[in-house]
Design a protein around this motif. Structure first.
Motif, PDB file in Angstrom:
ATOM      1  N   ASP A 106      86.160  19.544  70.393  1.00  0.00           N
ATOM      2  CA  ASP A 106      87.437  20.043  70.902  1.00  0.00           C
ATOM      3  C   ASP A 106      88.029  21.161  70.061  1.00  0.00           C
ATOM      4  O   ASP A 106      88.682  22.059  70.580  1.00  0.00           O
ATOM      5  CB  ASP A 106      88.466  18.895  70.963  1.00  0.00           C
ATOM      6  CG  ASP A 106      88.079  17.851  71.983  1.00  0.00           C
ATOM      7  OD1 ASP A 106      87.165  18.141  72.786  1.00  0.00           O
ATOM      8  OD2 ASP A 106      88.674  16.751  71.976  1.00  0.00           O
ATOM      9  N   ARG A 107      87.838  21.091  68.763  1.00  0.00           N
ATOM     10  CA  ARG A 107      88.484  22.059  67.877  1.00  0.00           C
ATOM     11  C   ARG A 107      87.691  23.351  67.736  1.00  0.00           C
ATOM     12  O   ARG A 107      87.989  24.167  66.872  1.00  0.00           O
ATOM     13  CB  ARG A 107      88.708  21.432  66.502  1.00  0.00           C
ATOM     14  CG  ARG A 107      89.755  20.348  66.481  1.00  0.00           C
ATOM     15  CD  ARG A 107      91.111  20.896  66.833  1.00  0.00           C
ATOM     16  NE  ARG A 107      92.177  19.953  66.562  1.00  0.00           N
ATOM     17  CZ  ARG A 107      93.447  20.174  66.870  1.00  0.00           C
ATOM     18  NH1 ARG A 107      93.798  21.306  67.434  1.00  0.00           N
ATOM     19  NH2 ARG A 107      94.363  19.272  66.615  1.00  0.00           N
ATOM     20  N   PRO A 122      87.305  30.108  59.667  1.00  0.00           N
ATOM     21  CA  PRO A 122      88.739  29.955  59.497  1.00  0.00           C
ATOM     22  C   PRO A 122      89.057  28.734  58.640  1.00  0.00           C
ATOM     23  O   PRO A 122      88.299  27.765  58.643  1.00  0.00           O
ATOM     24  CB  PRO A 122      89.259  29.731  60.922  1.00  0.00           C
ATOM     25  CG  PRO A 122      88.097  29.760  61.817  1.00  0.00           C
ATOM     26  CD  PRO A 122      86.843  29.839  61.028  1.00  0.00           C
ATOM     27  N   ALA A 123      90.166  28.791  57.911  1.00  0.00           N
ATOM     28  CA  ALA A 123      90.653  27.608  57.198  1.00  0.00           C
ATOM     29  C   ALA A 123      91.362  26.737  58.221  1.00  0.00           C
ATOM     30  O   ALA A 123      92.308  27.169  58.859  1.00  0.00           O
ATOM     31  CB  ALA A 123      91.603  28.028  56.095  1.00  0.00           C
ATOM     32  N   TYR A 124      90.858  25.521  58.373  1.00  0.00           N
ATOM     33  CA  TYR A 124      91.412  24.668  59.416  1.00  0.00           C
ATOM     34  C   TYR A 124      92.625  23.871  58.935  1.00  0.00           C
ATOM     35  O   TYR A 124      93.113  22.985  59.631  1.00  0.00           O
ATOM     36  CB  TYR A 124      90.336  23.715  59.948  1.00  0.00           C
ATOM     37  CG  TYR A 124      89.603  24.282  61.136  1.00  0.00           C
ATOM     38  CD1 TYR A 124      90.016  23.961  62.433  1.00  0.00           C
ATOM     39  CD2 TYR A 124      88.545  25.160  60.988  1.00  0.00           C
ATOM     40  CE1 TYR A 124      89.370  24.494  63.526  1.00  0.00           C
ATOM     41  CE2 TYR A 124      87.894  25.692  62.079  1.00  0.00           C
ATOM     42  CZ  TYR A 124      88.314  25.351  63.346  1.00  0.00           C
ATOM     43  OH  TYR A 124      87.677  25.875  64.442  1.00  0.00           O
ATOM     44  N   ASN A 143      95.372  23.622  61.267  1.00  0.00           N
ATOM     45  CA  ASN A 143      94.955  23.443  62.648  1.00  0.00           C
ATOM     46  C   ASN A 143      94.443  22.053  62.964  1.00  0.00           C
ATOM     47  O   ASN A 143      93.928  21.807  64.037  1.00  0.00           O
ATOM     48  CB  ASN A 143      93.851  24.448  62.997  1.00  0.00           C
ATOM     49  CG  ASN A 143      94.356  25.862  62.982  1.00  0.00           C
ATOM     50  OD1 ASN A 143      95.406  26.129  62.424  1.00  0.00           O
ATOM     51  ND2 ASN A 143      93.641  26.767  63.604  1.00  0.00           N
ATOM     52  N   LYS A 190     100.200  17.306  61.345  1.00  0.00           N
ATOM     53  CA  LYS A 190      99.294  18.085  60.517  1.00  0.00           C
ATOM     54  C   LYS A 190      99.337  17.551  59.099  1.00  0.00           C
ATOM     55  O   LYS A 190     100.258  16.847  58.708  1.00  0.00           O
ATOM     56  CB  LYS A 190      99.709  19.551  60.513  1.00  0.00           C
ATOM     57  CG  LYS A 190      99.778  20.162  61.878  1.00  0.00           C
ATOM     58  CD  LYS A 190      98.401  20.513  62.331  1.00  0.00           C
ATOM     59  CE  LYS A 190      98.155  20.355  63.756  1.00  0.00           C
ATOM     60  NZ  LYS A 190      98.404  21.049  64.801  1.00  0.00           N
ATOM     61  N   ALA A 238     100.709  29.907  55.140  1.00  0.00           N
ATOM     62  CA  ALA A 238      99.962  30.617  56.192  1.00  0.00           C
ATOM     63  C   ALA A 238      98.481  30.440  55.916  1.00  0.00           C
ATOM     64  O   ALA A 238      98.060  30.496  54.757  1.00  0.00           O
ATOM     65  CB  ALA A 238     100.327  32.088  56.180  1.00  0.00           C
ATOM     66  N   PRO A 239      97.715  30.199  56.947  1.00  0.00           N
ATOM     67  CA  PRO A 239      96.281  29.971  56.733  1.00  0.00           C
ATOM     68  C   PRO A 239      95.605  31.109  55.970  1.00  0.00           C
ATOM     69  O   PRO A 239      94.749  30.870  55.125  1.00  0.00           O
ATOM     70  CB  PRO A 239      95.730  29.869  58.154  1.00  0.00           C
ATOM     71  CG  PRO A 239      96.893  29.501  59.000  1.00  0.00           C
ATOM     72  CD  PRO A 239      98.094  30.088  58.353  1.00  0.00           C
TER      73      PRO A 239
END
Lengths: 180, 649
Positions: B399-400, B443-445, B448, B504, B511-512
């Motif tokens: 899903d992610r 990406p840094a999750y 997320n 989360k 910020a990522p």
């Protein structure tokens, strides 16, 4: 293959002899012909080139464009908004349609992003599951705030200015790609 | 009787036009007797071009170059009009044939040394013809005016935008305005059907005139040298000795081969049909994957594979390099050996160029750098367990979007590493850290994913052990650092967040992009300390030694501060430097004496130069205490850079 060995002494020349152009009839007639040809060329070429490159003579425009009612957008959600490019031609049809990604950050704040990947301009997709923008061309990835998360993009996604006017969300759109 | 009438008519025509004799002279001009099948590519191009002219002019009688109607008119042409589909198909495969034979012709003339004296301009006009052919093919692709076409303009514009100063101007030229619109289409139409064909016809005329003027180059013989003083005489002698009339002794091969070309075009047209017109040219439909036609796939791949730091230069300079590179042969050596047997470099260049294009083309077809949006989820059988956490983890993986870039048991994309056996390679901590902080292209999750999900997906990945192996001692790699960073309330434990599974990770209010930046800064800092320690023991110059100990002290201090700050905001820092940095240290430790000193100072300069940009970004875009820290350290970094620079002189 080529030319004869001996050249006659006074062989006529195509080029103008500038030192005698005002005293020799021949040279003067050459000048007249060249000037006339140049004149015709200019008369023909200037409007044609000006027309073909008319877009340099028209200033770029930026417009505030309504993209929907305030209530329509849920906080924290990123959605695609479709609008029409106001600078196009009357017969543009669907090719004047544009999409932007719009995120309602909280009650009064919106962020709008150009869909163009800053790598090569392909349209990025919002992947709601991953909460990332992903580009199908070379795998550029951006976070929900448009900053680069991975892949080749050199810059964050371009942001359009946003505002709320009379219950409508508006974004300010200029030339889509030339924001640099 | 009939012959007599024809002769009379020709005589009259010659008398009134003067064209008959030159025509006969041209048809019967002598060519070297031993010219072979290698000489047929030029006419193959001409033949394909004739196919293009015929089909193109025919298509233009119904095609409407209007933004709103072009797509529909092509659909109409394809589906409703007799021969419409056929003409479109032959126009497409005719273009493909032109491109292929332009390439073959260029390779043939290069390997045969035909570009040498006196035929330099044959080659140069040929190079312009080659690029003109690509340009006409590219503009033709745009005229299809489907989704790919409008995005192709966007892709072209984004590349043009990288040009310094004139970028925005080039974009306006490409789009014929500020945006893709009907005006773009009309301008491309004018180029494709008027301007480029006119230039092409004129240049072909010039090119063919040169071929007739200098005669077809004779097949090269090893050891036979081209000399300016004697070449023309030798060529004439050769023609006298073994020349044959072009018509029909050479022309028949051209005719036969061209027939094969036309048959090939027809066969492809019949078998494949015209290029598919898919989605309409509506730029608001963003599920587009613009791709160039096959002849530019290799270039598309190159753009994907070129390292990001050179990309600007590459995009700007590579086209220039191609043109200049193609133009150089006659300037570099226009005399001497023509035979490929005596020109190993020429052969090597052709092999390398053709090999690279084919390899890149293959890459471009596979497109492993692209996230696979259509990837099928990892199935139950591949998950191989009924443990509910692992199953949930697999769902998170699907899903992610992890799946788009990572393969597990044959499912997923290939942008990132294959994770089928990741449980055997990485410890759970390492997996977690990678997911939270991201990596080079990942990406840094952190922001997320919920803590619950992170735990599940880590469990799932940890269970990827097709060979039943366990991770080795590296499991304990994190000891010492992790307890500091993973403060109790941030330890990933579902019991703490079970009340709100969607919540989360609480710690990350960053910020990522900043998370990724700080992680990189931390690793850079650790690398500096390690390098410094190495240099303290290995450097030979006392000045370098002094600088090295300064690095160790100051970077250690900065690292400690960063660690504390990170813990304060709840950021997990990478426990160790990355493999690239390890490799750098290894490569340095192999050097000694002044070599080592020199290289160490170089590395210092590069690293600090890079660090300055990263820190400046943090100062500009960062937040809170980390930003302040970066501001302070930036001064130190600049001082280090200056010191290294002074030493290097």
């Amino acid at each position: 293959m080529c030319c004869s060995d001996e050249q006659p002494k006074e062989e006529p020349k195509v080029a103008i002899n500038w030192s005698t152009v005002l005293i020799s009839r021949t040279e003067f007639l050459k000048l007249v012909s060249v000037v006339c040809s140049g004149f015709i060329g200019m008369i023909v070429a200037i409007p044609a080139i000006g027309f073909a490159f008319e877009y340099f003579l028209v200033p770029s425009r930026e417009d505030w464009i309504k993209v929907g009612e305030l209530e329509k957008f849920e906080p924290g959600k990123t959605v695609a908004v479709v609008f029409r490019d106001t600078t196009g031609l009357p017969w543009d049809g669907d090719c004047a349609k544009r999409t932007a990604w719009l995120r309602r950050v909280d009650e009064g704040n919106f962020e709008a992003f150009a869909v163009n990947c800053t790598h090569l301009g392909c349209p990025v997709r919002w992947e709601a599951g991953a909460e990332l923008f992903m580009c199908p061309c070379h795998g550029g990835v951006y976070y929900s705030d448009g900053s680069v998360a991975g892949g080749p993009p050199p810059r964050p996604l371009h942001r359009y200015p946003t505002r709320i006017a009379k219950g409508q969300v508006e974004i300010k759109v200029g030339p889509v790609l030339t924001e640099g | 009787m009939a012959n007599k009438v024809i002769d009379k008519a020709l005589e009259w025509l010659e008398d009134r036009t003067g064209l008959v004799k030159p025509f006969i002279h041209m048809m019967l001009h002598p060519v070297p007797g031993k010219s072979t099948w290698a000489y047929v590519f030029g006419t193959a191009i001409m033949t394909s071009f004739i196919v293009q002219l015929a089909s193109g002019v025919a298509l233009s009688t119904l095609y409407v170059p209007s933004g709103s109607q072009a797509w529909e008119s092509i659909k109409w042409i394809t589906e409703q009009v007799p021969f419409g589909s056929w003409l479109r198909a032959t126009h497409y495969f005719g273009a493909s044939a032109m491109i292929i034979f332009v390439g073959a012709h260029a390779i043939r003339t290069y390997l045969f040394g035909s570009f040498k004296f006196p035929r330099e301009l044959n080659w140069i006009s040929g190079v312009f013809l080659l690029f003109l052919t690509v340009a006409i093919a590219f503009t033709g692709q745009v005229l299809r005016w489907d989704q790919t076409a409008v995005w192709t303009i966007a892709v072209g514009a984004e590349q043009a935008l990288r040009a310094p100063f004139v970028g925005p101007m080039l974009v306006r030229v490409l789009c014929s305005g500020d945006n893709v619109s009907s005006a773009s289409l009309s301008h491309f139409f004018a180029m494709h059907v008027f301007i480029f064909p006119a230039l092409l016809v004129a240049l072909i005329g010039f090119h063919v005139w040169l071929v007739l003027h200098h005669g077809i180059s004779e097949p090269p013989k090893a050891g036979k040298i081209v000399k300016r003083e004697t070449y023309r005489e030798e060529y004439q002698e050769l023609l006298k000795k073994e020349g044959v009339a072009f018509w029909p002794h050479a022309a028949w091969r051209d005719a036969v081969f061209s027939t094969l070309v036309v048959l090939g075009i027809c066969a492809c047209a019949l078998y494949f049909g015209p290029p598919v017109i898919e989605n309409p040219p509506d730029p608001s439909l963003i599920n587009a994957e613009p791709k160039p036609d096959w002849y530019l796939t290799w270039y598309f791949a190159l753009l994907a594979l070129v390292p990001a730091q050179f990309e600007d230069w590459f995009i700007l300079l590579f086209p220039v390099f191609l043109v200049v590179g193609m133009l150089t042969p006659p300037f570099i050596s226009n005399t001497g050996e023509r035979s490929a047997r005596r020109r190993p470099w020429a052969v090597a260049i052709v092999v390398v160029v053709v090999g690279s294009v084919l390899a890149l083309w293959q890459e471009g077809v596979n497109e492993y750098w692209t996230p696979r949006f259509e990837a099928t989820p990892v199935p139950k059988t591949a998950i191989g367990t009924t443990d509910s956490d692992i199953e949930k983890g697999a769902k998170v993986f699907n899903d992610r979007g992890c799946l788009y870039c990572h393969v597990i048991s044959g499912h997923g994309g290939r942008r990132g590493p294959d994770l089928t056996d990741v449980g055997e390679r990485l410890s759970p901590d390492q997996i977690t850290i990678r997911i939270v902080n991201g990596g080079v292209n990942m990406p840094a999750y952190a922001g997320n994913m919920s803590a619950e999900e992170l735990k599940q997906v880590t469990k799932f990945l940890e269970s990827r052990r097709p060979h039943g192996l366990k991770t080795g001692p590296s499991t304990h790699l994190l000891k010492g650092t992790v307890p500091v960073d993973l403060r109790p309330e941030q330890v990933i434990d579902s019991s703490e967040v079970s009340g709100s599974p969607a919540q989360k990770l609480p710690k990350l209010d960053l910020a990522p992009a900043e998370i990724a930046r700080i992680a990189a800064i931390a690793q850079d800092g650790m690398t500096e300390v390690r390098l410094g320690k190495l240099a303290e023991s290995k450097a030979s110059d006392p000045e370098v030694k002094k600088l090295a100990s300064l690095m160790v002290t100051e970077h250690s201090a900065a690292n400690e501060q960063l660690k504390e700050l990170a813990a304060g905001v709840g950021l997990i820092l990478p426990p160790d430097i990355n493999n690239e940095q390890k490799a750098l240290i290894d490569s340095l430790s192999e050097l000694s004496g002044s070599d080592f000193d020199k290289r160490y100072v170089e590395v210092l300069m590069d690293a600090h130069m890079h660090a300055i940009t990263v820190f400046e970004t943090e100062v500009r875009e960062g937040s809170g205490s980390l930003k302040d820290w970066a501001k302070n350290v930036l001064r130190t970094i600049k001082r280090h850079h200056h010191a290294a620079m002074t030493l290097s002189k």
